[in-house]
Write an enzyme that holds these catalytic residues in place. Structure first.
Site, PDB file in Angstrom:
ATOM      1  N   HIS A   1       2.632  56.223 -65.588  1.00  0.00           N
ATOM      2  CA  HIS A   1       1.510  57.049 -66.045  1.00  0.00           C
ATOM      3  C   HIS A   1       0.862  57.710 -64.828  1.00  0.00           C
ATOM      4  O   HIS A   1       0.703  57.088 -63.772  1.00  0.00           O
ATOM      5  CB  HIS A   1       0.491  56.189 -66.795  1.00  0.00           C
TER       6      HIS A   1
ATOM      7  N   GLU B   1      -2.139  58.457 -64.049  1.00  0.00           N
ATOM      8  CA  GLU B   1      -3.324  57.808 -63.471  1.00  0.00           C
ATOM      9  C   GLU B   1      -2.915  56.632 -62.579  1.00  0.00           C
ATOM     10  O   GLU B   1      -3.474  56.437 -61.498  1.00  0.00           O
ATOM     11  CB  GLU B   1      -4.259  57.332 -64.596  1.00  0.00           C
TER      12      GLU B   1
ATOM     13  N   THR C   1      -7.726  53.310 -66.960  1.00  0.00           N
ATOM     14  CA  THR C   1      -8.941  53.490 -67.766  1.00  0.00           C
ATOM     15  C   THR C   1      -8.691  53.548 -69.274  1.00  0.00           C
ATOM     16  O   THR C   1      -9.629  53.441 -70.057  1.00  0.00           O
ATOM     17  CB  THR C   1      -9.642  54.808 -67.375  1.00  0.00           C
TER      18      THR C   1
ATOM     19  N   CYS D   1     -11.340  62.715 -63.455  1.00  0.00           N
ATOM     20  CA  CYS D   1     -12.509  62.152 -64.145  1.00  0.00           C
ATOM     21  C   CYS D   1     -13.255  61.217 -63.186  1.00  0.00           C
ATOM     22  O   CYS D   1     -12.630  60.373 -62.529  1.00  0.00           O
ATOM     23  CB  CYS D   1     -12.066  61.374 -65.383  1.00  0.00           C
TER      24      CYS D   1
HETATM   25  S1  SF4 Z   1     -10.557  58.820 -71.244  1.00  0.00           S
HETATM   26 FE1  SF4 Z   1     -12.173  57.914 -69.969  1.00  0.00          FE
HETATM   27  S2  SF4 Z   1     -11.349  57.930 -67.886  1.00  0.00           S
HETATM   28 FE2  SF4 Z   1     -10.074  59.322 -69.119  1.00  0.00          FE
HETATM   29  S3  SF4 Z   1     -10.982  61.335 -68.829  1.00  0.00           S
HETATM   30 FE3  SF4 Z   1     -11.964  60.428 -70.630  1.00  0.00          FE
HETATM   31  S4  SF4 Z   1     -13.830  59.420 -69.863  1.00  0.00           S
HETATM   32 FE4  SF4 Z   1     -12.489  59.803 -68.129  1.00  0.00          FE
END
Ligand code: SF4
Length: 345
Positions: free
Chosen positions: A149, A151, A189, A121
């Site tokens: 996690h 991310e 995020t 993303c």
């Molecule tokens: S939750 Fe937020 S950071 Fe995660 S994929 Fe969706 S828009 Fe992107």
């Protein structure tokens, strides 16, 4: 910010207790926004387009998004999900998930001569870039996020020597830095906004010169879904969050619902996981879904509730969302090339 607007679902076919239930004041509060965010939408479409463009199999490193239904649907179309780059046969195509990967994963892929499509993303990429920049300026980076996690693993991999993970306010006591005048916090995020600010406050108390990221790391989709649930929480006896157990933003929605005053809140992958007993004594049910959840699963939950007398649905609207992201650049390049070749024929 918005308020509540009333909508009505079609009545289920001859629910015996339907009229009585309506008289008893049964209703559903449906959060908006909910479900797919721009990053998830892009990642899922990227897998589908890649399957069309290159044919199956397309290997995907980790679940493309944290949702069982989405993963199963893409598997049925020819995607193969793997945990490690080493599992992808040499010379194949591999896609990186929306959660992002560390630079070392790109290197591993190059060593195996894999063609890569990066569906990270863009809002995760933004955090990676912040980490690289602050590390290049020799800051200690305190990354607020959940240990293990994907991310967090990806972001940490951008600057492992400069990043310390802080997994919630209770972790702050253990944090040490090299130079208290050069410390910055960043975050995953998909965290709870409130809990993150608690962690930041505790960090500031310990490191008064701590600086903040240039813009919010918790993404717009996570924030909007939490705001909507906060608005409905106090009015709901029960909040059902549709999402998978490994979806960070979905799990956070359960916590936010409870924090906002809901008497109970449960996370379900789909309607078949709802327990009838949860409805005992309940007249208002809040419904929302995490950012990786397709709307069809929410519709299934609304149908299930409707069959039990919860036919009246009020939308609790917290924000409008219009963000979209273009497909990963590798895919756009190949789709453009094919379109050009076809137009020359
Ligand atoms: S939750 Fe937020 S950071 Fe995660 S994929 Fe969706 S828009 Fe992107």
């Amino acid at each position: 910010m918005g308020g509540m607007t009333a909508t009505s679902r079609p009545s289920p076919a001859a629910t015996p207790s339907g009229d009585a239930a309506r008289r008893a004041g049964k209703r559903v509060l449906l959060a908006a926004p909910r479900g797919y965010c721009a990053g998830v939408d892009r990642a899922v479409i990227a897998v589908e387009k890649a399957l069309e463009q290159y044919g199956a199999p397309i290997y995907v490193r980790h679940e493309i998004v944290h949702n069982k239904y989405v993963v199963k649907t893409l598997e049925n179309k020819g995607a193969i999900f793997v945990d490690r780059t080493a599992e992808v046969p040499e010379g194949s195509i591999v896609m990186f998930s929306a959660h992002g990967v560390a630079p070392v994963v790109h290197e591993e892929a190059a060593e195996r001569r894999l063609a890569t499509i990066d569906a990270t993303c863009p809002l995760v990429t933004k955090v990676h870039k912040e980490a690289v920049r602050f590390a290049s300026e020799d800051y200690d980076i305190l990354l607020i996020g959940h240990d293990g996690h994907e991310e967090v693993i990806g972001t940490s991999g951008e600057a492992p020597d400069h990043i310390t993970l802080v997994d919630g306010p209770e972790d702050v006591a253990n944090v040490e830095v090299r130079d208290e005048s050069k410390v910055v916090w960043l975050s995953q995020t998909t965290l709870s906004v409130d809990e993150t600010m608690e962690t930041v406050d505790a960090l500031k108390e310990k490191f008064p010169q701590l600086i903040a990221p240039p813009s919010d790391d918790i993404c717009y989709a996570t924030q909007n879904r939490q705001i909507a649930v906060k608005q409905m929480g106090a009015d709901a006896d029960l909040v059902i969050v549709v999402g998978s157990k490994n979806s960070s933003n979905s799990v956070r929605l359960v916590e936010v619902a409870l924090g906002a005053g809901a008497s109970a809140s449960h996370l379900v992958d789909a309607a078949d996981e709802i327990d009838e007993a949860w409805l005992d004594g309940v007249s208002t049910v809040g419904v929302t879904s995490g950012a990786s959840v397709p709307e069809v699963l929410v519709e299934g939950v609304l149908e299930w509730l409707s069959q039990r007398g919860f036919e009246d649905v009020e939308i609790v609207k917290a924000a409008e969302e219009s963000i979209t992201f273009s497909l990963p650049k590798e895919l756009r390049r190949d789709l453009r090339a094919e379109a050009a070749a076809l137009s020359e024929k």
